[in-house]
Write a protein that holds these residues in place. Structure first.
Motif, mmCIF file in Angstrom:
data_model
loop_
_atom_site.group_PDB
_atom_site.id
_atom_site.type_symbol
_atom_site.label_atom_id
_atom_site.label_comp_id
_atom_site.label_asym_id
_atom_site.label_seq_id
_atom_site.Cartn_x
_atom_site.Cartn_y
_atom_site.Cartn_z
ATOM 1 N N HIS A 255 12.752 38.680 78.103
ATOM 2 C CA HIS A 255 11.817 37.592 78.970
ATOM 3 C C HIS A 255 11.561 36.138 78.625
ATOM 4 O O HIS A 255 11.799 35.510 78.555
ATOM 5 N N MET A 256 11.857 36.083 76.523
ATOM 6 C CA MET A 256 12.290 35.003 75.832
ATOM 7 C C MET A 256 13.373 34.227 75.466
ATOM 8 O O MET A 256 13.951 33.241 75.403
ATOM 9 N N LYS A 257 14.940 35.330 76.472
ATOM 10 C CA LYS A 257 15.955 34.480 76.196
ATOM 11 C C LYS A 257 16.327 33.833 77.048
ATOM 12 O O LYS A 257 16.199 32.737 77.096
ATOM 13 N N TRP A 258 15.359 34.293 78.219
ATOM 14 C CA TRP A 258 15.559 32.623 79.406
ATOM 15 C C TRP A 258 15.165 32.187 78.515
ATOM 16 O O TRP A 258 15.859 30.424 78.656
ATOM 17 N N GLN A 259 14.106 31.153 77.848
ATOM 18 C CA GLN A 259 13.150 30.545 77.398
ATOM 19 C C GLN A 259 13.918 30.000 76.391
ATOM 20 O O GLN A 259 13.767 28.780 76.170
ATOM 21 N N LEU A 260 14.663 30.535 75.587
ATOM 22 C CA LEU A 260 14.787 29.894 74.514
ATOM 23 C C LEU A 260 16.271 29.155 75.261
ATOM 24 O O LEU A 260 16.844 28.194 74.632
ATOM 25 N N ARG A 261 16.402 29.771 76.493
ATOM 26 C CA ARG A 261 17.980 29.474 76.376
ATOM 27 C C ARG A 261 18.073 28.160 76.728
ATOM 28 O O ARG A 261 18.784 26.892 76.445
ATOM 29 N N SER A 262 16.583 27.870 77.730
ATOM 30 C CA SER A 262 16.690 27.005 78.204
ATOM 31 C C SER A 262 16.474 25.377 77.533
ATOM 32 O O SER A 262 16.699 24.797 77.345
ATOM 33 N N LYS A 263 15.397 26.206 76.606
ATOM 34 C CA LYS A 263 15.408 24.571 75.257
ATOM 35 C C LYS A 263 16.424 24.414 74.631
ATOM 36 O O LYS A 263 16.565 23.275 74.512
ATOM 37 N N LEU A 264 17.101 25.602 74.666
ATOM 38 C CA LEU A 264 18.437 24.968 74.059
ATOM 39 C C LEU A 264 19.126 23.858 75.333
ATOM 40 O O LEU A 264 19.638 22.877 74.619
ATOM 41 N N LYS A 265 19.133 24.081 76.350
ATOM 42 C CA LYS A 265 19.894 23.608 77.110
ATOM 43 C C LYS A 265 19.034 22.416 77.032
ATOM 44 O O LYS A 265 20.206 20.887 77.257
ATOM 45 N N GLU A 266 18.489 21.894 77.246
ATOM 46 C CA GLU A 266 17.150 20.962 77.326
ATOM 47 C C GLU A 266 17.464 19.866 76.125
ATOM 48 O O GLU A 266 17.671 18.571 76.203
ATOM 49 N N LEU A 267 17.384 20.659 74.823
ATOM 50 C CA LEU A 267 17.623 19.954 73.903
ATOM 51 C C LEU A 267 19.270 19.210 73.691
ATOM 52 O O LEU A 267 19.520 18.166 73.341
ATOM 53 N N HIS A 268 19.740 20.457 74.048
ATOM 54 C CA HIS A 268 21.071 20.026 74.548
ATOM 55 C C HIS A 268 21.669 17.941 74.758
ATOM 56 O O HIS A 268 22.205 16.954 74.677
ATOM 57 N N GLN A 269 21.223 18.267 75.704
ATOM 58 C CA GLN A 269 20.963 17.333 77.284
ATOM 59 C C GLN A 269 20.058 16.044 76.232
ATOM 60 O O GLN A 269 20.467 14.492 76.293
ATOM 61 N N ARG A 270 18.904 15.659 75.881
ATOM 62 C CA ARG A 270 17.848 15.593 75.748
ATOM 63 C C ARG A 270 19.238 14.277 74.060
ATOM 64 O O ARG A 270 19.035 13.191 74.138
ATOM 65 N N PHE A 271 19.786 15.194 73.311
ATOM 66 C CA PHE A 271 20.300 14.809 71.456
ATOM 67 C C PHE A 271 22.025 14.796 71.529
ATOM 68 O O PHE A 271 22.418 13.873 70.890
ATOM 69 N N ALA A 272 22.412 15.089 72.846
ATOM 70 C CA ALA A 272 23.336 15.274 73.024
ATOM 71 C C ALA A 272 24.254 15.480 71.501
ATOM 72 O O ALA A 272 24.492 15.445 71.080
ATOM 73 N N PHE A 273 23.975 17.047 70.628
ATOM 74 C CA PHE A 273 24.918 18.098 69.800
ATOM 75 C C PHE A 273 26.003 18.383 69.986
ATOM 76 O O PHE A 273 25.790 18.913 71.322
#
Lengths: 357, 287
Positions: free
Chosen positions: A174-192
């Motif tokens: 259940h935490m995998k989903w959260q972390l994965r969406s966190k990563l996606k969100e960070l990617h969209q915000r900072f374009a790493f």
């Protein structure tokens, strides 16, 4: 952030590689675009981690050059390359607090004290650990520890890329989903530039814009999730992506017609002359079972109900195939398999035969 | 939860109880017995209460051997623990030299204690021993049978030779258990060699090092054979540590009451230090 180029990179773990098979990573030239989210997908032992460690500089490649934004970094150390990496098992500095963990890479680089505290405070907010900033890192849960590892990369605002080596292996589902969406969100915000190693296709397909599929030390296909699904370049990609994987049936080809177990199948292309083995590949999603007169007769062996649809396993001239059946419809009495002609692929020596022009 | 009461289960504990009774409790109780009684021979005993304990605790002789004991234990710990960690850090992590180093390290641990004492006795002799002769040849007057400083030097260096390996092996095991990812992460975070030691290696070695300190404390506190064979507590009483003093009192002077009281005090001290140490370690774990 940087564009990362591989120029004929290859790597062998042994001292004197003789044959192609001695290389853990076979010769590879490719470009990782600046700001791209890539997933590196493949079974265990296919060379994914090797490739990642070559980017971060933990491994020096046996041959070839690696460039960041055009500058050759092949001989630069890990420190000098300025890469962040998140490992399979959370790496945290046990004796430090969360805040000290995040400050550590900056302290080592001699960043001024007030800038450290400013950037650490920012990073704590980004990874949602503000309320635990002064707790000992050792006492946190696995997903929080993994956030700290990520945070140690984010805190250095100038990293060239963030690499993930199966970072969700030890995280609860259940935490995998959260972390994965966190990563996606960070990617969209900072374009790493993000490169994400995994052997889980769901993880790869949901995370990445581009998926790089590796098999036995080779990159067999790079493409969007849709491309991998519709036009797998290698039978391995067909098997590996999709559930169940693509049906691969040996065939004989004359002109643009394949013969599979005595039945004719129309092909989009003809066979190359020098091919040793020829196979027809078709995904279960593109096979329809009918009770009509057309199609190839099959013998149904078992039916699996997986909720949204059913998977029918059947025998087609001695080869097992899988086909999907929409929810609610029944298996016909004397079923015949009809292949969707637009989605039949021909493989010569395991590689896709593509139409010329 | 409902407990099942079955008194027959006590029989299951009996073998262990007997074993412990015969190898620990009963011998200990005879010592306790001696420590509160006085005898003038003929197996006649008179109850004396805590007289012997009071005498031991107030005797200068006991204080002196205790101080010498603390000096010995403190010194060897201060040398063996850091030295063991340094050697463990310098040992190869992989390759054919790993087993070679491990065997070399294990060798001193396999030598019987009295042999170690005899070896160093001969090795340190000023006229024929290699070490004693070499030191004298350097122009330093060295004779461990006559000079307290030389005697102490030899006793300590003997213990360091014999037991540093134990610390090395424990520390090495601790180091080997650190996953590679930690070192890789440290490289990515630009950590210096010192930072790697301070924040990765040392914390990961903490547990084994605590065990190493505990083992070396107990062993050195109870050590008897090696210093006895080497110096016999001399010259004079200068290297008479607790265990040697105890044997002198019990078997040399036949002061059974004093010796028994000393044994018990000695035993309680070791127990107390180990207990304090252990609980401190456990508290550290919980934090």
């Amino acid at each position: 952030m940087a564009r990362i180029e591989f120029d004929r990179i290859r790597h062998a773990y042994m001292a004197n590689p003789q044959t192609e098979a001695d290389y853990a990573l076979k010769e590879l030239s490719m470009t990782w675009e600046d700001g791209g989210a890539y997933a590196l997908l493949g079974p265990s032992g296919c060379g994914k981690t090797t490739l990642l460690n070559i980017i971060s500089g933990l491994l020096h490649p046996s041959g070839g050059a690696i460039r960041f934004d055009g500058a050759d970094v092949t001989n630069l150390s890990t420190q000098a390359r300025n890469i962040a990496q998140v490992f399979q098992f959370p790496v945290i500095y046990d004796t430090m607090t969360v805040r000290e963990n995040l400050a550590f890479p900056l302290k080592n680089r001699g960043v001024p004290r007030d800038e450290i505290s400013r950037r650490v405070a920012d990073t704590l907010r980004i990874i949602d650990l503000e309320d635990k900033a002064d707790r000992r890192a050792r006492r946190l849960t696995a997903d929080e520890k993994q956030k700290i590892s990520l945070g140690r990369g984010l805190v250095r605002s100038d990293v060239n890329a963030i690499l993930f080596d199966e970072p969700l292996t030890v995280i609860d589902p259940h935490m995998k989903w959260q972390l994965r969406s966190k990563l996606k969100e960070l990617h969209q915000r900072f374009a790493f530039t993000m490169i994400y190693v995994t052997h889980d296709q769901t993880e790869a397909l949901t995370f990445a814009d581009k998926v790089v599929v590796m098999y036995e030390g080779e990159v067999v296909q790079t493409g969007t999730p849709a491309e991998l699904f519709q036009k797998p370049k290698h039978t391995f990609v067909g098997y590996f992506i999709g559930s169940p994987g693509m049906n691969v049936l040996p065939c004989e080809v004359s002109g643009k017609t394949a013969t599979v177990g005595g039945n004719k199948v129309k092909l989009p292309v003809g066979a190359p002359k020098d091919a040793k083995t020829l196979e027809v590949g078709i995904r279960p999603e593109f096979i329809t079972l009918t009770g009509g007169k057309t199609g190839i007769p099959v013998k149904v062996s078992r039916v699996e109900d997986i909720g949204r649809f059913r998977i029918v396993h059947a025998d087609l001239a001695g080869k097992e195939i899988a086909a999907t059946l929409p929810e609610g419809s029944e298996v016909p009495a004397s079923p015949r398999a009809v292949f969707d002609p637009a989605n039949v692929n021909l493989y010569a020596d395991s590689w896709l035969v593509e139409a010329k022009g | 939860m409902n407990k099942t009461w079955n008194n027959k289960a006590w029989f299951m504990v009996l073998p262990v109880l007997l074993l412990v009774a015969f190898n620990a409790v009963i011998p200990l109780m005879t010592v306790v017995n001696y420590s509160v009684q006085e005898t003038f021979g003929n197996n006649l005993f008179f109850f004396e209460g805590v007289k012997w304990f009071r005498e031991v605790l107030h005797s200068d002789r006991f204080h002196d051997s205790l101080l010498r004991q603390l000096f010995f234990t403190g010194t060897i710990l201060a040398i063996e623990i850091p030295l063991g960690v340094i050697i463990a850090l310098a040992m190869p992590r992989q390759g054919i030299w790993v087993p070679v180093c491990l065997v070399l390290m294990a060798l001193p641990l396999l030598v019987p204690w009295n042999v170690v004492g005899a070896m160093w006795n001969i090795f340190a002799l000023p006229d024929i021993g290699l070490m004693g002769y070499s030191i004298n040849a350097l122009g330093i007057d060295f004779n461990f049978t006559r000079q307290p400083v030389s005697a102490w030097f030899t006793v300590i260096i003997m213990d360091v030779w014999h037991w540093t390996s134990l610390v090395v092996l424990l520390a090495y095991a601790g180091l080997r258990s650190i996953p590679d990812a930690y070192y890789q992460a440290a490289r990515i975070d630009s950590a210096s060699a010192w930072a790697v030691f301070r924040y990765i290696q040392l914390p990961k070695m903490k547990r084994v090092l605590t065990i190493a300190v505990l083992l070396r404390f107990m062993d050195s506190f109870m050590i008897y054979t090696e210093p006895f064979v080497l110096t016999g507590g001399g010259p004079g009483n200068t290297t008479t540590i607790l265990s040697i003093d105890l044997v002198k009192a019990a078997l040399g002077e036949f002061n059974l009451g004093i010796a028994a009281a000393m044994s018990i005090i000695y035993f309680l001290m070791t127990l107390l230090v180990c207990w304090v140490f252990y609980s401190a370690m456990m508290r550290g774990e919980d934090e």
